[in-house]
Design an enzyme around this catalytic site. Structure first.
Site, PDB file in Angstrom:
ATOM      1  N   GLU A  40      -0.469   2.590   1.704  1.00 26.87           N
ATOM      2  CA  GLU A  40      -0.374   1.623   0.616  1.00 26.87           C
ATOM      3  C   GLU A  40       0.338   2.253  -0.578  1.00 26.87           C
ATOM      4  O   GLU A  40       0.158   3.420  -0.882  1.00 26.87           O
ATOM      5  CB  GLU A  40      -1.787   1.191   0.207  1.00 26.87           C
ATOM      6  CG  GLU A  40      -1.833   0.246  -0.981  1.00 26.87           C
ATOM      7  CD  GLU A  40      -3.256  -0.032  -1.459  1.00 26.87           C
ATOM      8  OE1 GLU A  40      -3.464  -1.078  -2.088  1.00 26.87           O
ATOM      9  OE2 GLU A  40      -4.156   0.803  -1.195  1.00 26.87           O
ATOM     10  N   LYS A  92      -0.932  -8.517  -0.744  1.00 25.99           N
ATOM     11  CA  LYS A  92      -2.353  -8.200  -0.637  1.00 25.99           C
ATOM     12  C   LYS A  92      -3.203  -9.345  -1.205  1.00 25.99           C
ATOM     13  O   LYS A  92      -3.056  -9.718  -2.361  1.00 25.99           O
ATOM     14  CB  LYS A  92      -2.621  -6.905  -1.397  1.00 25.99           C
ATOM     15  CG  LYS A  92      -4.040  -6.358  -1.277  1.00 25.99           C
ATOM     16  CD  LYS A  92      -4.147  -5.054  -2.078  1.00 25.99           C
ATOM     17  CE  LYS A  92      -5.511  -4.402  -1.952  1.00 25.99           C
ATOM     18  NZ  LYS A  92      -5.574  -3.148  -2.746  1.00 25.99           N
ATOM     19  N   CYS A 105      -5.447  -2.244   2.440  1.00 24.62           N
ATOM     20  CA  CYS A 105      -6.605  -1.561   1.876  1.00 24.62           C
ATOM     21  C   CYS A 105      -7.858  -2.429   1.731  1.00 24.62           C
ATOM     22  O   CYS A 105      -8.577  -2.658   2.688  1.00 24.62           O
ATOM     23  CB  CYS A 105      -6.208  -0.932   0.544  1.00 24.62           C
ATOM     24  SG  CYS A 105      -7.286   0.436   0.024  1.00 24.62           S
TER      25      CYS A 105
END
Length: 258
Positions: A44, A110, A144
């Site tokens: 990430e 995300k 994540c």
């Protein structure tokens, strides 16, 4: 139909908020990967570290990194995936790019921004999943904190591979290990997690634990040090397991409201 996908997971330390240095670092590591690799996965925010100050990053760096990914993917004849700070329409995104060797680019923003660090106040959250068809495999990449939310990852799309790229800190690494394995088991999918190592400028320590789990949750590879890890994903393994254990047929039906 291709029945095997060779993946390379690059677990590395990141230089804080310096895209040029990080691109040079990863160029060297990509060049050193095996020549028969099909898919290369980076952490990430691999050009900056997990920064909450995206205004420190030049506006043009996002497009520069995408162009760099296209060049690296073409030179290596392998797909490249990882997330970066990306600015668009005066908004910042933690945006994952999946770049194929032919230059085709797909992206995922995300969805679950990390409220504990204030990411939700700085980066705009995504609203849709991404499924990439690549070499006979259906691949679903996330970023994540998405790992903590199983409903978002539920295998309603019959994907074959889950990917999580991360900056997941050492104090909570047990959750990372447990949830990667759980996502593999519950979705009857390969699950790949690529984390960074080292310390960032906020003093947060990262100890890797990049890993690959098969559809039964069995660990194929794992590491705590700076290195490139390799794993072969087998289409026959997916077919055999899902054919014998038809757990996905018993999934609950649901609709996400937002």
């Amino acid at each position: 139909m291709i029945n095997r996908l060779k993946t390379a997971l690059i677990q590395a330390s990141l230089t804080w908020e310096d895209p040029l240095v990080n691109r040079k670092t990863f160029s060297k590591k990509i060049l050193e990967t095996s020549n028969d690799v099909d898919l290369i996965i980076l952490p990430e925010m691999f050009t900056t570290g997990f920064t909450m100050s995206p205004k420190h990053i030049d506006h043009g760096e996002g497009l520069k990194t995408v162009e760099w990914m296209q060049a690296e993917a073409s030179a290596k004849n392998a797909a490249l995936v990882g997330s970066i700070v990306f600015q668009e329409n005066n908004q910042f995104y933690n945006r994952l790019f999946f770049v194929k060797p032919n230059g085709e680019v797909s992206f995922y923003d995300k969805r679950h921004t990390f409220t504990l660090a204030g990411e939700d106040k700085i980066y705009t959250a995504g609203t849709s999943k991404l499924i990439v068809e690549y070499k006979g495999f259906r691949i679903c990449p996330f970023v994540c904190y998405d790992l903590r939310f199983p409903v978002w990852a539920r295998n309603t799309d019959f994907y074959d591979v889950l990917i999580y790229v991360a900056n997941w800190p050492k104090p909570r690494i047990n959750a990372w290990d447990a949830l990667l394995k759980a996502r593999a088991i519950e979705n009857m999918s390969y699950c790949i997690g690529v984390n960074r190592i080292g310390k960032d400028s906020n003093g947060h320590e990262y100890n890797g634990h990049s890993a690959v789990y098969n559809t039964l949750g069995e660990e194929l590879i794992f590491s705590e040090k700076e290195e490139v890890l390799y794993a072969n994903l087998e289409k026959e393994h997916i077919k055999k397991t899902r054919g014998k254990l038809k757990f996905l047929d018993d999934r609950d039906e649901f609709t996400l409201l937002k």
